[in-house]
Design an enzyme around this catalytic site. Structure first.
Site, PDB file in Angstrom:
ATOM      1  CD  GLU A 115      21.543 -62.251 -34.133  1.00 50.94           C
ATOM      2  OE1 GLU A 115      20.923 -62.250 -35.228  1.00 50.94           O
ATOM      3  OE2 GLU A 115      22.671 -61.763 -34.014  1.00 50.94           O
ATOM      4  CG  ASP A 119      28.994 -67.531 -39.680  1.00 54.46           C
ATOM      5  OD1 ASP A 119      29.477 -68.647 -39.476  1.00 54.46           O
ATOM      6  OD2 ASP A 119      29.314 -66.835 -40.660  1.00 54.46           O
TER       7      ASP A 119
HETATM    8  P1  5GP Z   1      28.420 -63.784 -36.690  1.00 57.57           P
HETATM    9  O1  5GP Z   1      28.796 -62.529 -35.971  1.00 57.57           O
HETATM   10  O2  5GP Z   1      27.796 -64.820 -35.781  1.00 57.57           O
HETATM   11  O3  5GP Z   1      29.580 -64.351 -37.476  1.00 57.57           O
HETATM   12  O4  5GP Z   1      27.379 -63.386 -37.824  1.00 57.57           O
HETATM   13  C1  5GP Z   1      26.046 -63.192 -37.558  1.00 57.57           C
HETATM   14  C2  5GP Z   1      25.399 -62.294 -38.570  1.00 57.57           C
HETATM   15  O5  5GP Z   1      25.981 -62.456 -39.881  1.00 57.57           O
HETATM   16  C3  5GP Z   1      23.930 -62.652 -38.717  1.00 57.57           C
HETATM   17  O6  5GP Z   1      23.111 -61.935 -37.809  1.00 57.57           O
HETATM   18  C4  5GP Z   1      23.645 -62.315 -40.179  1.00 57.57           C
HETATM   19  O7  5GP Z   1      23.323 -60.950 -40.281  1.00 57.57           O
HETATM   20  C5  5GP Z   1      24.980 -62.538 -40.877  1.00 57.57           C
HETATM   21  N1  5GP Z   1      25.027 -63.894 -41.462  1.00 57.57           N
HETATM   22  C6  5GP Z   1      25.764 -64.933 -41.048  1.00 57.57           C
HETATM   23  N2  5GP Z   1      25.563 -66.013 -41.805  1.00 57.57           N
HETATM   24  C7  5GP Z   1      24.638 -65.665 -42.738  1.00 57.57           C
HETATM   25  C8  5GP Z   1      23.994 -66.389 -43.821  1.00 57.57           C
HETATM   26  O8  5GP Z   1      24.215 -67.577 -44.094  1.00 57.57           O
HETATM   27  N3  5GP Z   1      23.097 -65.675 -44.560  1.00 57.57           N
HETATM   28  C9  5GP Z   1      22.812 -64.368 -44.308  1.00 57.57           C
HETATM   29  N4  5GP Z   1      21.927 -63.785 -45.117  1.00 57.57           N
HETATM   30  N5  5GP Z   1      23.392 -63.670 -43.303  1.00 57.57           N
HETATM   31  C10 5GP Z   1      24.296 -64.312 -42.524  1.00 57.57           C
END
Ligand code: 5GP
Length: 192
Positions: A115, A119
């Site tokens: 991954e 986040d």
């Molecule tokens: P989660 O489901 O853990 O909240 O988000 C994960 C996904 O959100 C990551 O695989 C990525 O695609 C996107 N994402 C989360 N934070 C960032 C960030 O700081 N920059 C970018 N470009 N994508 C992010």
């Protein structure tokens, strides 16, 4: 190889008055190289005698997966998934849709999910449940970045590259609207 701080391809963001949407470097190219080599060595030790299947989560993990795989001294195999999470551009809602599924059967395989960034952990949580249902021998996660303190679920990450502060970042595979993936460092995105 270029060093952190010098102008980067496609952005001219080397601190020389380039792209105003880019802020400070959160992880330098040099730090990425060192840590990816360490992670590769760790995986090589942990999976000795096995042939793990690397499952890359597109598109953000493509560059990390490419470098990580070359740091693993084992007969690894590759597959890719693409998922899209419903929600705003910079926040996931936890509702995940599979855009591209795997080509390979996971039954009995030692799977390592690769991954880009975790986040809230909601995307990974969904992926883990989905992939576990396919009967792998084992399933671990290798995330390049973990955003400090924001996880809504227990993420249970076996391998973590860097824990970063709560800023939105781009580069080394990570984008905003498909831009900045080719930066060789992880850089704060300060645009709107
Ligand atoms: P989660 O489901 O853990 O909240 O988000 C994960 C996904 O959100 C990551 O695989 C990525 O695609 C996107 N994402 C989360 N934070 C960032 C960030 O700081 N920059 C970018 N470009 N994508 C992010």
């Amino acid at each position: 190889m270029s060093e952190a701080g010098q102008a980067r391809p496609g952005t001219d963001a080397g601190g020389d008055g380039g792209d105003a949407n880019l802020g400070r470097e959160v992880v330098t190219a040099e730090q990425l190289r060192t840590r990816v080599a360490e992670l590769g060595a760790e995986i090589t030790r942990d999976y000795a005698g096995r042939a793990p299947l690397l499952v890359g989560v597109l598109k953000g993990a493509f560059m990390f997966m490419s470098d990580l795989s070359r740091a693993i001294d084992l007969p690894v195999e590759f597959d890719f998934m693409a998922v899209s999470s419903y929600g705003s551009a910079t926040r996931t809602s936890g509702v995940v849709r599979i855009i591209k599924d795997l080509d390979l059967d996971l039954t009995g395989r030692d799977v390592i999910v690769v991954e880009d960034i975790v986040d809230s952990g909601l995307t990974l949580n969904y992926l883990r449940r989905n992939l576990m249902a396919r009967g792998p021998a084992s399933l671990e996660v290798c995330a390049l970045l973990l955003r400090e303190g924001l996880q809504k679920t227990d993420t249970d990450l076996r391998y973590i590259g860097f824990t970063i502060p709560p800023a939105f970042v781009v580069g080394y595979g990570l984008d905003v609207a498909e831009r900045y993936r080719n930066l060789d460092a992880i850089v704060e995105y300060v645009g709107t």
